[in-house]
Write an enzyme that holds these catalytic residues in place. Structure first.
Site, PDB file in Angstrom:
ATOM      1  N   SER A 238       0.843  -1.190   0.000  1.00  0.00           N
ATOM      2  CA  SER A 238       0.000   0.000   0.000  1.00  0.00           C
ATOM      3  C   SER A 238       0.879   1.241   0.000  1.00  0.00           C
ATOM      4  O   SER A 238       2.111   1.148   0.023  1.00  0.00           O
ATOM      5  CB  SER A 238      -0.920   0.004   1.225  1.00  0.00           C
ATOM      6  OG  SER A 238      -0.145   0.103   2.406  1.00  0.00           O
ATOM      7  N   LYS A 239       0.231   2.407  -0.007  1.00  0.00           N
ATOM      8  CA  LYS A 239       0.961   3.676  -0.075  1.00  0.00           C
ATOM      9  C   LYS A 239       1.938   3.850   1.080  1.00  0.00           C
ATOM     10  O   LYS A 239       2.959   4.520   0.930  1.00  0.00           O
ATOM     11  CB  LYS A 239      -0.028   4.846  -0.092  1.00  0.00           C
ATOM     12  CG  LYS A 239      -0.849   4.930  -1.368  1.00  0.00           C
ATOM     13  CD  LYS A 239      -1.820   6.099  -1.306  1.00  0.00           C
ATOM     14  CE  LYS A 239      -2.681   6.172  -2.561  1.00  0.00           C
ATOM     15  NZ  LYS A 239      -3.652   7.285  -2.499  1.00  0.00           N
ATOM     16  N   ARG A 240       1.631   3.253   2.221  1.00  0.00           N
ATOM     17  CA  ARG A 240       2.512   3.454   3.374  1.00  0.00           C
ATOM     18  C   ARG A 240       3.874   2.787   3.175  1.00  0.00           C
ATOM     19  O   ARG A 240       4.829   3.087   3.903  1.00  0.00           O
ATOM     20  CB  ARG A 240       1.850   2.935   4.651  1.00  0.00           C
ATOM     21  CG  ARG A 240       1.586   1.448   4.670  1.00  0.00           C
ATOM     22  CD  ARG A 240       0.714   1.067   5.871  1.00  0.00           C
ATOM     23  NE  ARG A 240       0.309  -0.315   5.841  1.00  0.00           N
ATOM     24  CZ  ARG A 240       1.050  -1.324   6.277  1.00  0.00           C
ATOM     25  NH1 ARG A 240       2.239  -1.083   6.788  1.00  0.00           N
ATOM     26  NH2 ARG A 240       0.601  -2.568   6.220  1.00  0.00           N
TER      27      ARG A 240
END
Length: 508
Positions: A238-240
């Site tokens: 994911s973006k994290r």
């Protein structure tokens, strides 16, 4: 935005189609109106093209089975839905969202599967149609057959779902909008799709779709569900975790051939399992769905960067420069209005530094040795201290400053090589004892590109009207000497360098 998972799916479809001389089709699935905008479609097409993925049929190229946007195919979906109703394979559902939520909560409380109760399943069709005609909101649901649903997955083998855990799915909402699981089946059949290759997050959708194929009398295509992509912490990527969209990797300066190579290795292994670099043509030849692993694939950013460095070294320098110049523009080091001389110089800078980076967006930081020379930082750096305080380091530094004091004009690669030769003869130093103190004085760091390439760039750059000035070799040595003499930990070092007796050609 096109996520790496979607991009890998597109790549595997493309490789499979190319290898089998089939047709790779791009279909825009835009029934989710709130999340579908023209700009997203344009970005998606641009990202796929940048990766080198093309298609034989699609919204921009046409084909025999168009239109290729689902929003342009609504009449077709409604026609098939009404046919299912008339054949008794689907029914009208009048349950409100509140009723359905109560059912869901009760199922949770009783630890039962959260599936629709079938409350409207046996309503008389004529009466149901009349209620709909009178304005009562109604969705259309498919009747799931009361037997296990089987299908074969090329990656996972034979798969079975019990009908008890497969709820009668809505195929057309009460708003009249058909849903994804339904329209893809109609489209796949109408477009004569033979293989559906997609992420394993769609595995739970497959029994509903198989039931739809069978209800409509369509042949069921081959399925291949690709593994989940995980981040370094083994959670879904994911973006994290950092960059996840293709446009982000593009902005970072990842080459498309590097990203394609890396994505191909996420869940697939070539014969032998040891080779790691492949061109697109080689991937088409080697690829096999039978060698796709169902286990989750770990996205290793360092492995991607290693591959990118490999491809950067192999790429044409002109191409690398074109891709890298926007990074310097963003950093305020280059303008599109700069002269051809400045552009030519920048291209040489990029060619010099590109072998030392994993991504093109790292180049402005590497170029600090040209644009951001700081003598005090060079003297104060912990890793430079041992090289500057040793007996041989002091001798080399003194001899270097003395030699610069006695020279005139700009340095060339040849004249600077002569300087180093004289210092070697004077001090007896060699190897890192000779080169490191000199490099610190010139660039601020004891490691970096060869002198015969960096010295001419410094000297030429000092005379150019750059967005940020470059100090000449002579001015760097002057600044270094002052910082070196003033540093308490280096007391006992060289004396002050006298003012130069020759004119400096540029204020830079």
């Amino acid at each position: 935005m096109l996520h790496v998972g979607n991009a890998r799916t597109a790549l595997f479809n493309w490789l499979f189609a190319r290898q089998n001389k089939g047709t790779h089709i791009l279909r825009i699935e835009d029934t989710d109106v709130e999340r579908s905008e023209a700009r997203y479609e344009a970005q998606l097409l641009e990202d796929l093209r940048w990766l080198g993925i093309d298609w034989g049929e699609g919204p921009d190229v046409g084909g025999h089975f168009g239109p290729y946007r689902q929003s342009d195919r609504m009449e077709l979906y409604h026609r098939y839905a009404e046919r299912l109703l008339d054949e008794g394979k689907a029914y009208l559902c009048f349950c409100t969202s509140e009723e359905l939520e109560r059912e869901r909560q009760q199922a949770m409380a009783e630890h039962r599967p959260q599936v629709y109760s079938g409350k409207c399943r046996d309503c008389d069709l004529a009466e149901a149609k009349q209620r709909r005609a009178n304005g009562e909101a109604a969705a259309i649901r498919l009747k799931i057959p009361e037997h296990p649903i089987h299908f074969h997955d090329i990656v996972r083998g034979d798969v079975t779902f019990d009908s008890e855990v497969v709820s009668d799915p809505i195929i057309v909402r009460s708003s009249g909008m058909p849903v994804y699981n339904y329209v893809v089946v109609v489209d796949d059949a109408e477009m004569q799709i033979t293989h559906v290759i997609r992420g394993d997050d769609h595995l739970s959708n497959t029994p509903k779709q198989v039931a739809l194929y069978e209800a409509l009398g369509f042949p069921v295509p081959e399925f291949a569900h690709l593994s989940t992509i995980l981040g370094p912490d083994r959670e879904r990527l994911s973006k994290r975790h950092g960059a996840t969209s293709i446009s982000q990797f593009r902005e970072m300066g990842i080459l498309p051939e590097a990203l394609v190579n890396y994505l191909a290795l996420l869940g697939w292994a070539p014969t032998g399992g040891t080779r790691e670099t492949f061109t697109a043509k080689e991937l088409i030849k080697e690829f096999s769905l039978e060698r796709v692993n169902p286990a989750p694939a770990m996205f290793d950013f360092e492995k991607l960067y290693w591959l990118n460095r490999h491809y950067l070294k192999a790429a044409d320098p002109k191409r690398v420069a074109e891709l890298a110049l926007p990074c310097f523009h963003k950093a305020g080091l280059f303008s599109k209005d700069d002269s051809s001389e400045v552009r030519s110089w920048m291209e040489k800078v990029i060619a010099l530094l590109a072998p030392y980076v994993d991504r093109l967006d790292q180049l402005p930081e590497k170029a600090k040795l040209l644009f951001n020379y700081d003598a005090q930082s060079a003297v104060a750096a912990d890793d430079n201290q041992p090289l500057l305080t040793s007996e041989v380091g002091r001798k080399v530094t003194q001899a270097f400053i003395d030699d610069v004091r006695g020279s005139s004009g700009d340095f060339t690669a040849e004249s600077f090589k002569a300087v180093i030769g004289r210092i070697k003869d004077q001090t007896g130093a060699k190897g890192k004892d000779l080169f490191h103190p000199i490099r610190i004085a010139i660039t601020g760091s004891h490691s970096g590109p060869d002198f015969d390439r960096v010295i001419p760039l410094i000297e030429v750059g000092s005379h150019l009207p750059l967005q940020k000035p470059v100090m000449s070799v002579r001015r760097r040595v002057e600044a270094f000497e002052k910082a070196y003499s003033a540093a308490p930990q280096l007391q006992g070092g060289v004396g002050q360098l006298p003012a130069p007796t020759t004119m400096i050609k540029s204020e830079h």
